[in-house]
Design an enzyme around this catalytic site. Structure first.
Site, PDB file in Angstrom:
ATOM      1  N   GLN A  13       0.829  -1.220   0.000  1.00  0.00           N
ATOM      2  CA  GLN A  13       0.000   0.000   0.000  1.00  0.00           C
ATOM      3  C   GLN A  13       0.858   1.262   0.000  1.00  0.00           C
ATOM      4  OE1 GLN A  13      -3.182  -0.187  -0.526  1.00  0.00           O
ATOM      5  NE2 GLN A  13      -3.668  -2.310   0.001  1.00  0.00           N
ATOM      6  N   CYS A  25      -9.364  -9.454   1.925  1.00  0.00           N
ATOM      7  CA  CYS A  25      -9.011 -10.833   2.268  1.00  0.00           C
ATOM      8  C   CYS A  25      -9.680 -11.266   3.560  1.00  0.00           C
ATOM      9  CB  CYS A  25      -7.503 -10.965   2.436  1.00  0.00           C
ATOM     10  SG  CYS A  25      -6.650 -10.478   0.967  1.00  0.00           S
TER      11      CYS A  25
HETATM   12  N1  PLP Z   1      -0.229  -6.960   1.846  1.00  0.00           N
HETATM   13  C1  PLP Z   1      -1.094  -5.929   1.868  1.00  0.00           C
HETATM   14  C2  PLP Z   1      -0.853  -4.804   2.821  1.00  0.00           C
HETATM   15  C3  PLP Z   1      -2.202  -5.903   1.021  1.00  0.00           C
HETATM   16  O1  PLP Z   1      -3.061  -4.887   1.078  1.00  0.00           O
HETATM   17  C4  PLP Z   1      -2.396  -6.988   0.126  1.00  0.00           C
HETATM   18  C5  PLP Z   1      -3.580  -7.016  -0.741  1.00  0.00           C
HETATM   19  O2  PLP Z   1      -4.654  -7.392  -0.367  1.00  0.00           O
HETATM   20  C6  PLP Z   1      -1.464  -8.041   0.117  1.00  0.00           C
HETATM   21  C7  PLP Z   1      -0.394  -7.985   0.992  1.00  0.00           C
HETATM   22  C8  PLP Z   1      -1.595  -9.210  -0.822  1.00  0.00           C
HETATM   23  O3  PLP Z   1      -1.295  -8.811  -2.153  1.00  0.00           O
HETATM   24  P1  PLP Z   1      -1.587  -9.765  -3.390  1.00  0.00           P
HETATM   25  O4  PLP Z   1      -3.039  -9.665  -3.688  1.00  0.00           O
HETATM   26  O5  PLP Z   1      -0.739  -9.223  -4.517  1.00  0.00           O
HETATM   27  O6  PLP Z   1      -1.146 -11.129  -3.014  1.00  0.00           O
END
Ligand code: PLP
Length: 372
Positions: free
Chosen positions: A185, A324
């Site tokens: 982010q 998530c």
């Molecule tokens: N870390 C953070 C802070 C996130 O906001 C996200 C996204 O949801 C992720 C990790 C995971 O990213 P990705 O969807 O590319 O696996």
């Protein structure tokens, strides 16, 4: 198309792919179909394209291309780093914070099962203190993982100060400690420059910056990470598997579009919503200082799932926390509780902006929030 029906304010979950990124994806898929690892001439062209994309991303991140490894996303980049600890003959200790993303918490659970100790840093108001980190690092600490920007609160950590603590403890104990910063982010949403940083590793994701899904980056300051799987040996053995070249090209294009004008525009959108909500029953959790303007957490006197539906009915899409964690409401709320927002936790919404939002939309969202 649903996007025409709704005003989209959930850009921390994912963003709309930009026209340029989509064009780069399509043209690369057509023109560079050869596997970059093959021995014939068209494969050499694919390899050249791959390295051009790596260079472009390195330029945006302010680092050397040799420090960047393409992955399927930030989750994979994080997993590569955290699970590399499983090679250790004797389990040690890992320090993380109470507001980390599931992508960090999930591999941590595996480490715990394998006998690793984990220590959690508090994050009052969404901020992690270097002093607390200093107290918690022990001779057994092998890795510290602290996210650069909170995906639900938008708070920006003082990564430089945290890294300095780690570096001084390394000297004291005479052994290395890996400092990892999940920077998903932060890209394009803060003045991130890896050259000025002393983090050992960082993760990035294309779909948070108007690039394609399923592609990300692992930054490693040094190449001496012993990973669990080399697979076909691609990406210098750090992440094996045929490179997703069209998505990588889309990522590089999306990154090249990041601009300070867009940042300023988003700051104005954030300030507009803040101002419109002044004196209303909607409270804002952060004061905007040491925060990215791209994320604005607000609290209502309604269960957040109810507010999300009511706003949707009015044409506005926001999130009740991290995408998530939305299916597991307790987890989204836990991050807010951990940051000291226990009273508001059940009613918090995350508004997250992009350069495609307009001032009128932001004003409309503020009105809708006040109405519900
Ligand atoms: N870390 C953070 C802070 C996130 O906001 C996200 C996204 O949801 C992720 C990790 C995971 O990213 P990705 O969807 O590319 O696996």
């Amino acid at each position: 198309m649903w996007a025409m029906q709704y005003h989209y304010f959930d850009n921390a979950a994912t963003t709309m792919i930009s026209d340029r990124a989509l064009d780069a994806y399509n043209s690369t898929a057509r023109e560079y179909m050869a596997n970059p690892s093959a021995a014939y001439l068209p494969a050499r062209e694919s390899r050249k394209k791959l390295e051009e994309c790596r260079q472009n991303l390195a330029d945006v991140l302010g680092t050397d291309p040799s420090c960047l490894y393409f992955t399927s996303g930030a989750s994979e980049a994080i997993t590569i780093v955290l699970t590399s600890l499983l090679w250790a003959k004797i389990p040690g200790q890992v320090i993380t914070s109470s507001i980390e993303h599931e992508a960090v918490l999930s591999p941590l659970a595996i480490l715990r099962e394998k006998g690793w100790k984990t220590e959690t840093l508090n994050a009052p108001g969404g901020f992690i203190s270097p002093q607390e980190l200093e107290k918690k690092i022990t001779k057994e600490t092998r890795l510290v993982a602290v996210m650069a920007v909170s995906n639900v609160l938008g708070t920006v950590q003082d990564t430089k100060a945290l890294a300095e603590v780690v570096r001084s403890k390394e000297k004291e104990y005479g052994r290395s400690i890996f400092f990892f910063s999940d920077s998903v982010q932060a890209l394009g949403k803060t003045g991130l420059c890896l050259n000025e940083s002393t983090v050992d590793g960082a993760s990035f994701s294309a779909h948070k910056i108007h690039g394609p899904r399923g592609v990300g980056l692992l930054y490693l300051r040094n190449r001496n990470l012993q990973v669990l799987s080399h697979a076909g040996g691609q990406e210098s053995g750090i992440r094996g598997g045929t490179e997703n070249l069209p998505a990588i090209a889309g990522f590089a294009e999306a990154a090249s579009e990041l601009s300070s004008d867009d940042y300023d525009k988003v700051r104005l959108l954030n300030e507009t919503v803040r101002k419109e909500l002044e004196g209303s029953k909607v409270s804002i959790l952060t004061d905007g200082k040491r925060c990215t303007p791209y994320i604005l957490p607000v609290a209502l006197h309604l269960p957040s799932q109810v507010s999300v539906r009511m706003l949707q009915d009015k044409g506005y899409l926001v999130s009740a926390g991290s995408a998530c964690s939305n299916n597991e409401r307790g987890k989204a709320e836990a991050v807010f509780r951990n940051a000291g927002f226990s009273k508001q936790a059940g009613g918090i919404l995350r508004i997250s902006f992009s350069r495609y939002n307009t001032l009128e939309e932001a004003q409309g969202l503020a009105r809708a929030l006040k109405e519900i």
